[in-house]
Design a protein around this motif. Structure first.
Motif, mmCIF file in Angstrom:
data_model
loop_
_atom_site.group_PDB
_atom_site.id
_atom_site.type_symbol
_atom_site.label_atom_id
_atom_site.label_comp_id
_atom_site.label_asym_id
_atom_site.label_seq_id
_atom_site.Cartn_x
_atom_site.Cartn_y
_atom_site.Cartn_z
ATOM 1 N N ARG A 126 0.836 -1.204 0.000
ATOM 2 C CA ARG A 126 0.000 0.000 0.000
ATOM 3 C C ARG A 126 0.869 1.251 0.000
ATOM 4 N NH1 ARG A 126 -4.330 2.226 -1.710
ATOM 5 N NH2 ARG A 126 -5.868 0.970 -0.595
ATOM 6 N N ALA A 127 1.921 1.269 0.811
ATOM 7 C CA ALA A 127 2.815 2.434 0.844
ATOM 8 C C ALA A 127 3.490 2.638 -0.504
ATOM 9 C CB ALA A 127 3.845 2.257 1.949
ATOM 10 N N ALA A 128 3.936 1.546 -1.119
ATOM 11 C CA ALA A 128 4.583 1.663 -2.432
ATOM 12 C C ALA A 128 3.595 2.165 -3.477
ATOM 13 C CB ALA A 128 5.148 0.303 -2.848
ATOM 14 N N GLN A 129 2.356 1.712 -3.395
ATOM 15 C CA GLN A 129 1.342 2.174 -4.353
ATOM 16 C C GLN A 129 1.071 3.666 -4.189
ATOM 17 O OE1 GLN A 129 -2.221 2.747 -3.448
ATOM 18 N NE2 GLN A 129 -2.913 3.096 -5.544
ATOM 19 N N ARG A 130 1.029 4.122 -2.933
ATOM 20 C CA ARG A 130 0.826 5.558 -2.694
ATOM 21 C C ARG A 130 1.994 6.388 -3.192
ATOM 22 N NH1 ARG A 130 -4.463 6.308 -2.186
ATOM 23 N NH2 ARG A 130 -5.372 5.366 -0.333
ATOM 24 N N MET A 131 3.162 5.787 -3.206
ATOM 25 C CA MET A 131 4.356 6.485 -3.701
ATOM 26 C C MET A 131 4.533 6.315 -5.209
ATOM 27 S SD MET A 131 6.908 5.344 -0.621
ATOM 28 C CE MET A 131 8.358 6.088 -1.349
ATOM 29 N N ARG A 132 3.584 5.613 -5.856
ATOM 30 C CA ARG A 132 3.616 5.382 -7.292
ATOM 31 C C ARG A 132 4.856 4.600 -7.727
ATOM 32 N NH1 ARG A 132 -0.419 8.211 -9.675
ATOM 33 N NH2 ARG A 132 -1.291 9.987 -8.525
ATOM 34 N N GLU A 133 5.259 3.662 -6.896
ATOM 35 C CA GLU A 133 6.368 2.781 -7.240
ATOM 36 C C GLU A 133 5.761 1.420 -7.566
ATOM 37 O OE1 GLU A 133 9.496 2.754 -4.400
ATOM 38 O OE2 GLU A 133 9.645 4.945 -4.295
ATOM 39 N N SER A 134 5.339 1.265 -8.821
ATOM 40 C CA SER A 134 4.568 0.090 -9.214
ATOM 41 C C SER A 134 5.383 -1.201 -9.107
ATOM 42 C CB SER A 134 4.048 0.262 -10.645
ATOM 43 O OG SER A 134 5.126 0.499 -11.539
ATOM 44 N N GLY A 135 6.673 -1.137 -9.369
ATOM 45 C CA GLY A 135 7.502 -2.339 -9.270
ATOM 46 C C GLY A 135 7.525 -2.893 -7.854
ATOM 47 N N LYS A 136 7.791 -2.019 -6.879
ATOM 48 C CA LYS A 136 7.789 -2.446 -5.483
ATOM 49 C C LYS A 136 6.396 -2.910 -5.058
ATOM 50 C CE LYS A 136 11.596 0.502 -3.910
ATOM 51 N NZ LYS A 136 11.997 1.589 -2.978
ATOM 52 N N GLN A 137 5.391 -2.213 -5.558
ATOM 53 C CA GLN A 137 4.014 -2.595 -5.221
ATOM 54 C C GLN A 137 3.726 -4.035 -5.648
ATOM 55 O OE1 GLN A 137 1.032 -0.132 -7.083
ATOM 56 N NE2 GLN A 137 -0.429 -1.818 -7.113
ATOM 57 N N ARG A 138 4.056 -4.384 -6.894
ATOM 58 C CA ARG A 138 3.800 -5.745 -7.380
ATOM 59 C C ARG A 138 4.612 -6.771 -6.587
ATOM 60 N NH1 ARG A 138 3.957 -2.968 -12.376
ATOM 61 N NH2 ARG A 138 6.157 -3.536 -12.637
ATOM 62 N N GLY A 139 5.866 -6.420 -6.279
ATOM 63 C CA GLY A 139 6.704 -7.354 -5.529
ATOM 64 C C GLY A 139 6.142 -7.652 -4.150
ATOM 65 N N TRP A 140 5.706 -6.619 -3.447
ATOM 66 C CA TRP A 140 5.171 -6.820 -2.099
ATOM 67 C C TRP A 140 3.828 -7.542 -2.139
ATOM 68 C CZ3 TRP A 140 7.906 -6.966 1.981
ATOM 69 C CH2 TRP A 140 9.036 -6.164 2.127
ATOM 70 N N MET A 141 3.018 -7.287 -3.156
ATOM 71 C CA MET A 141 1.756 -8.010 -3.279
ATOM 72 C C MET A 141 2.011 -9.502 -3.486
ATOM 73 S SD MET A 141 -0.851 -6.031 -2.839
ATOM 74 C CE MET A 141 -2.179 -6.967 -3.566
ATOM 75 N N GLN A 142 3.031 -9.832 -4.279
ATOM 76 C CA GLN A 142 3.372 -11.234 -4.502
ATOM 77 C C GLN A 142 3.852 -11.886 -3.208
ATOM 78 O OE1 GLN A 142 2.671 -12.708 -7.335
ATOM 79 N NE2 GLN A 142 3.369 -14.704 -6.566
ATOM 80 N N ARG A 143 4.674 -11.143 -2.437
ATOM 81 C CA ARG A 143 5.136 -11.689 -1.155
ATOM 82 C C ARG A 143 3.981 -11.905 -0.193
ATOM 83 N NH1 ARG A 143 10.589 -8.216 0.377
ATOM 84 N NH2 ARG A 143 11.505 -8.214 -1.709
ATOM 85 N N ALA A 144 3.037 -10.977 -0.180
ATOM 86 C CA ALA A 144 1.884 -11.119 0.719
ATOM 87 C C ALA A 144 1.097 -12.388 0.405
ATOM 88 C CB ALA A 144 0.978 -9.890 0.609
ATOM 89 N N LYS A 145 0.974 -12.717 -0.876
ATOM 90 C CA LYS A 145 0.232 -13.919 -1.270
ATOM 91 C C LYS A 145 0.962 -15.181 -0.838
ATOM 92 C CE LYS A 145 -1.772 -11.634 -5.324
ATOM 93 N NZ LYS A 145 -1.781 -11.566 -6.808
#
Length: 395
Positions: A126-145
């Protein structure tokens, strides 16, 4: 009282022990050739008790010393978990404070420490998405799963919300379908789906969801009503090129979902297709019902006055009935003037048009009067109204 009882009991035991020892004349003879040891039984009992205490203390000390490294490791682990818990709490707090860079840093530390890895990954995403860092966002979403299966529902909800915010509505719908397949449908998910279907242009789906949310009191009635109106308007525009589809859709609109805006859009679409008789029915259905919200609308009257097909005489009669309820409505008077002009009722047309101008000056009324006088070959009066209409246009 309880303490006093125990004190008295200890004193009694001490007295009993002293009396027993005094009355005990027994002795113990230990023979180990060539030695003989003779001691009193009381002393032997005392030495035996002291020996037991000594052995217990020695064993206790040994095991404490042997277990000290393990206890030290456990202490360090508890300290690390406590620090990690504080870091995780800081990550949550910083996320809500809007300090997304620091929230991402703290969430990364909490995840590395193994503190709620699934939730830590979601916070970081969520923090990465708010910062518009889509790469980090996708990586953290994958880790969460991968890190915690228990966070699957939360991960899918967050994914759908972020896809909506990124206007990737089809992907949001895919995430919500997976969520509903495994965890069912709940109000928060329905709201996200409503937003996604609005963005994707699935207006039939929007209507279905709006009705479901209304039944569950999940949205204010005014909001639900506006959502339904927007969905109907979009569907009318979608069917505007096919008269059969449009008519079928209009027949399917529930009476409690119909209002003047929907009827206005329907009337415009129908007149563009040449379905004046059907447009007339649509307009009359709403203008005849004063209970509808703001039903008496000038736009509807303008279209009604311009309808060319159908029974003009019946239409004039209906408008004259409305005039008895709205005698000073300039738009209604103009509509009557146009209809009478179309039926070549010159006197009535002139009367209604002049009455409309008396109530409110308008370019349309001047132009209609000019046309009327042209037809009657009264050029001077026609030119006067042409000039008046030009002045109205300038103003």
């Amino acid at each position: 009282m309880k303490s006093l009882f125990w004190i008295l009991a200890l004193f009694a035991a001490a007295v009993a022990l002293a009396l027993g020892a005094r009355m005990n004349d027994g002795y113990l003879l230990l023979v180990l050739p060539p030695w003989r040891i003779e001691i009193s039984l009381n002393l032997f009992i005392l030495l035996l008790a002291l020996g037991f205490v000594g052995v217990y203390a020695a064993l206790r000390t040994f095991f404490l010393a042997a277990g000290m490294p393990q206890r030290a490791r456990e202490y360090r682990e508890r300290q690390q978990k406590a620090r990690a818990a504080v870091v995780f709490q800081d990550a949550v707090r910083l996320l809500f404070e809007g300090r997304f860079g620091q929230a991402l840093k703290k969430a990364t530390e909490a995840h590395a420490a193994g503190t709620a890895p699934g939730l830590s990954a979601l916070i970081a995403a969520r923090a990465a998405q708010r910062m518009r860092e889509s790469g980090k966002q996708r990586g953290w979403m994958q880790r969460a799963k991968l890190d915690d299966p228990r966070t699957e529902a939360a991960t899918l909800m967050l994914e759908a919300e972020m896809m909506n915010e990124a206007r990737r509505f089809d992907e949001a719908l895919v995430a919500l379908e997976r969520l509903q397949a495994t965890h069912g449908r709940h109000i928060a998910a329905l709201r996200l789906e409503l937003r996604a279907r609005q963005g994707a242009g699935d207006w039939d789906g929007v209507l279905k969801l709006a009705r479901q949310l209304a039944k569950r009191d999940a949205l204010p009635l005014e909001v639900v009503s506006e959502i339904k109106v927007q969905a109907h308007l979009a569907n009318i525009a979608r069917h505007a090129g096919d008269r059969g589809e449009l008519s079928a859709y209009l027949r399917g609109i529930a009476a409690d979902e119909r209002n003047w805006r929907i009827v206005l859009a329907a009337a415009r679409a129908l007149t563009a297709l040449g379905a004046d008789a059907e447009a007339q029915k649509q307009i009359e259905s709403v203008l005849a019902d004063d209970a509808l919200d703001a039903a008496w609308q000038p736009e509807l009257l303008v279209i009604y006055g311009r309808l060319a097909g159908g029974e003009q005489t019946a239409r004039i009669a209906r408008a004259e009935a409305w005039l008895r309820q709205h005698p000073d409505d300039a738009v209604l008077l103009l509509a009557l003037g146009r209809m009478c002009l179309r039926q070549r009722l010159w006197g009535k047309a002139q009367s209604y048009l002049e009455a409309s101008l008396a109530v409110a000056e308008s370019q349309e009324a001047h132009l209609e009067l000019a046309r009327l006088f042209d037809l009657l070959e009264r050029s001077e009066e026609a030119n006067k109204h042409y000039r008046a209409s030009a002045r109205s246009e300038v103003h």
